[in-house]
Design a protein around this motif. Structure first.
Motif, PDB file in Angstrom:
ATOM      1  N   LEU A   1       0.797  -1.224   0.000  1.00 51.65           N
ATOM      2  CA  LEU A   1       0.000   0.000   0.000  1.00 51.65           C
ATOM      3  C   LEU A   1       0.834   1.281   0.000  1.00 51.65           C
TER       4      LEU A   1
ATOM      5  N   HIS B   1       1.041   3.720  -2.839  1.00 56.27           N
ATOM      6  CA  HIS B   1      -0.230   4.383  -3.150  1.00 56.27           C
ATOM      7  C   HIS B   1      -0.606   5.414  -2.085  1.00 56.27           C
TER       8      HIS B   1
ATOM      9  N   TRP C   1      -6.812   1.563   3.938  1.00 56.84           N
ATOM     10  CA  TRP C   1      -7.239   0.626   2.902  1.00 56.84           C
ATOM     11  C   TRP C   1      -8.525  -0.085   3.323  1.00 56.84           C
TER      12      TRP C   1
ATOM     13  N   LEU D   1      -9.113   5.590  -7.455  1.00 58.20           N
ATOM     14  CA  LEU D   1      -7.952   4.965  -6.820  1.00 58.20           C
ATOM     15  C   LEU D   1      -8.263   3.514  -6.491  1.00 58.20           C
ATOM     16  N   TRP D   2      -9.451   3.266  -5.965  1.00 61.68           N
ATOM     17  CA  TRP D   2      -9.815   1.902  -5.582  1.00 61.68           C
ATOM     18  C   TRP D   2      -9.701   0.942  -6.767  1.00 61.68           C
TER      19      TRP D   2
ATOM     20  N   ARG E   1      -7.731   1.098  -9.230  1.00 61.31           N
ATOM     21  CA  ARG E   1      -6.330   0.913  -9.625  1.00 61.31           C
ATOM     22  C   ARG E   1      -5.505   0.159  -8.582  1.00 61.31           C
ATOM     23  N   LEU E   2      -5.994   0.089  -7.358  1.00 66.23           N
ATOM     24  CA  LEU E   2      -5.220  -0.544  -6.292  1.00 66.23           C
ATOM     25  C   LEU E   2      -5.099  -2.050  -6.495  1.00 66.23           C
TER      26      LEU E   2
END
Length: 154
Positions: free
Chosen positions: A32, A35, A42, A106-107, A109-110
């Motif tokens: 993480l 990011h 998260w 973002l979620w 792409r995580l």
């Protein structure tokens, strides 16, 4: 004799469960970090992405963290523009959290850090063995929780 007892305690299921937890947390953090997220951030994003808008106090219960910790985590996510915090329409004293557009982007792409951890940790371990590990740890946890409840009852 005492050193043998200590050595055996360090090789116990409880000791290995603790080592697994600590190591998996370190891997989670390393996944993480690029990011700009921590593990609790998260988990908040995970809950909001899967359950939709959620009361902040419900997240405190779901994640089993202190209210003050959640306040700091939410403040960081709001500052990053990933989460929006609004008064709950049913109770203006409560706050409802939802992903912002940037948070949703973002979620998507995580990487899934939990899937990565499980894939590495249980590589070569059969589904039956994994299920047995879960059964054993669940039973041990439930027995300890029951014991704790009995010990702390008035």
């Amino acid at each position: 004799m005492a050193s043998k007892d200590v050595r055996e305690q360090h090789e116990s299921a409880g000791a290995w469960a603790k080592r697994y937890y600590q190591t998996s947390q370190a891997v989670l953090e390393s996944i993480l970090r690029p990011h700009g997220l921590g593990p609790t951030q998260w988990y908040v994003l995970y809950q909001l992405a899967h359950d939709g808008p959620t009361r902040q106090r419900d997240l405190v219960r779901a994640l089993r963290i202190e209210r003050a910790t959640m306040t700091g985590v939410v403040a960081a996510l709001v500052r990053k523009g990933l989460v929006e915090q609004t008064p709950d329409p049913g109770d203006l004293r409560q706050k409802t959290l939802r992903l912002t557009e940037a948070g949703g982007e973002l979620w998507t792409r995580l990487p899934d850090p939990i899937a990565r951890i499980l894939a590495v940790a249980f590589d070569g371990v059969s589904e039956e063995e994994q299920a047995q590990v879960v059964r054993i740890l669940r039973g041990a946890t439930e027995r300890l929780a029951h014991h704790l409840k009995e010990e702390t009852a008035p």
